[in-house]
Each structure stands twice: as C-alpha cells, then as structure tokens.
Scaffold this active site. Structure first.
Site, short mmCIF file in Angstrom:
data_model
loop_
_atom_site.label_atom_id
_atom_site.label_comp_id
_atom_site.label_asym_id
_atom_site.label_seq_id
_atom_site.Cartn_x
_atom_site.Cartn_y
_atom_site.Cartn_z
N HIS A 59 8.45 6.92 34.12
CA HIS A 59 8.90 7.11 32.75
C HIS A 59 9.59 5.85 32.23
CE1 HIS A 59 7.87 11.21 32.01
NE2 HIS A 59 8.64 11.71 32.96
N CYS A 95 4.74 3.94 29.48
CA CYS A 95 4.38 4.11 28.07
C CYS A 95 4.91 2.97 27.22
CB CYS A 95 4.94 5.42 27.54
SG CYS A 95 4.18 6.87 28.27
N ARG A 152 -0.22 2.19 26.88
CA ARG A 152 0.31 1.94 28.21
C ARG A 152 0.65 0.46 28.37
NH1 ARG A 152 0.38 6.27 27.26
NH2 ARG A 152 -0.37 8.12 28.36
#
Length: 281
Positions: A189, A263, A272
C-alpha cells in the site's frame, strides 16, 4: 375593523411560513453537520488509525521473525486478524482496482525461465532463499530500504485483507524468491494500512534494498523506476521485467531482479508505480 383583522391574519400566515422555512433550513444544517462529522471520523479512522494499527503489528511481526531466526526456529504461520476494513487502494498489478483476492497474473507461475539491523545477517549471493516455499499469507522475510527508513515484513501472496492491509509487503505468487534468478516481485500500500510503499517514488538508481530471510541477507540495487503504468501491465513482474505498455521501460536480459509495485497518484488506484532493482553480486 374587519379590514384590520384581515390584515393581521395575513401577516401571521407569512410569519408562520417564514418560521417553517427557517426550521427546515436549521434541520438541514444539522444533518449536513452530522454527516460531515461522520465523514471526518471515517477519514481519521482510515488514514490515521489503520496506519497506526498496521505499523505496530508489522513491526511486532518483524521482531518475531528476527527472534525466531536468532533461535533457529521456523517463522510462525499465525498472523492474527486484519487490523481493519480493506482500503480502496489496490497496489497489485494484473487486478482490477478494488476486486480483492489474487490477481490473474499471480495465480499461476509466470512464464519463462528502515534501516539495517544493528547486526546484519550474512550476505548471500544468487540462489534460492530457502528450499521450501513459504505458506500462503505467511510472513517469512523482512524488507529494508535504508534510504526511506523502511523495515517491513514480507508475506506470501497479495491478498488485500490477509496480507496488504496488515501493512506487509506481499510477494506475488509465481515470481522468484529472494536471491533467485528471475523476478522477486512485491506489492504494498502507498496510503493507509501502514502505507509501507508511500515514499518508494523517492528511490533513485544506486539505492540499496535489503531482503532478510532466515538470517541471510540479499542486497539489491535500484536500477530503474517506472513512474506510471496501467494496473494491467503484468510485464513489470515478469521473470525479465519489461513493461507491456511502455516497451522501452524495463530489462531485456535474464537476471535476479526485485520489483516493488504500488499505486499512483497517492490516494488513488488509477495507475501503478514500479521500482526495479538487481541483485548485487
């Protein structure tokens, strides 16, 4: 006299209508304020509280791994419950944002061939990290990025709730293990749930990325950064990583690679960001 009475009644009606409208506005303002407070609390929970929980749990897992290695024990497979609801962000390549589960690119093997600890484990050259692959969703390695002060556990798999939302880096199934020839590919993340990869965009060529597995250390050196590609660009985690969207980005020769995916832009899952490193000989 009748005319006066008639005027008074009409004026009262107007005041009544104005009073009713004012009450309606007041109720509406209260509802909006309440909704704003609820949304603010949700944002605080998602952005701050889940980070705090995930970071604490991830660091505890790192300590448990290192203690187990020092004692010669295998890492425990129990990971505990996820610290909170799944984030909207989905850093995994080859998966529709928010879909959850294992991406198509990671279900089958890919085709084809922090700061450092006070006492670094022995350096390791090319070769498999272990004879046996770790169990799915098990934390089995520690990723360290000295430039970012990042120390985070690595778990097998890229499931959001079982791996990524715990603040771990997730290993794409089917890609190489640390030290192996091929591509050791990880997802993490960038925002919320520990956000381990939030600042990977700051990595530059020559920066070191360290991977510890059972007392052995593998040192990778950052070579290239792909600042933006689509979530379906599975070429970035191929054994020889090369973008299928931007063919000039990536590598063309077999080697021992490490790939970090997350991300971009922040707080979205539209694209990405990819960092590639090669194993230091």
């Amino acid at each position: 006299m009748r005319d006066r009475v008639r005027v008074v009644v009409q004026g009262g009606a107007r005041r009544g209508r104005r009073g009713g409208f004012a009450r309606l506005l007041w109720v509406g303002a209260e509802l909006i304020t309440t909704l704003g407070v609820v949304v603010a609390l949700l944002v605080v929970h998602q952005v701050w509280w889940t980070n705090r929980q995930a970071v604490a749990a991830a660091q505890e897992r790192v300590r448990a791994l290192e203690e187990g290695w020092a004692q010669g024990d295998a890492p425990a497979s129990g990971e505990g419950p996820s610290p909170g609801p799944a984030a909207e962000e989905d850093p995994v390549v080859g998966q529709t944002p928010g879909a959850g589960g294992t991406p198509e690119a990671a279900r089958e093997p890919a085709p084809g061939p922090g700061a450092p600890a006070s006492k670094a484990p022995p350096q390791a050259g090319p070769g498999p990290a272990s004879a046996q692959a770790p169990s799915y969703e098990e934390a089995y390695a520690v990723l360290r990025v000295p430039r970012l002060g990042l120390v985070v556990p690595v778990a097998q798999g890229v499931d959001k709730r079982a791996v990524l939302d715990k603040g771990y880096a997730g290993h794409y199934p089917g890609t190489a293990q640390p030290g192996e020839v091929g591509n050791f590919a990880l997802a993490g993340h960038r925002n919320t749930h520990g956000e381990p990869f939030r600042y990977v965009n700051r990595l530059r060529a020559g920066d070191e990325v360290l991977v510890d597995v059972r007392g052995r250390r593998y040192t990778y050196v950052v070579g290239k950064v792909l600042s933006e590609t689509t979530e379906r660009d599975t070429g970035v985690i191929a054994p020889v990583p090369r973008s299928t969207v931007l063919p000039d980005a990536g590598y063309s020769e077999p080697g021992a690679y490490l790939t970090l995916t997350t991300c971009t832009p922040e707080y979205t899952s539209k694209y990405r960001l990819v960092v590639w490193a090669t194993l230091k000989s």
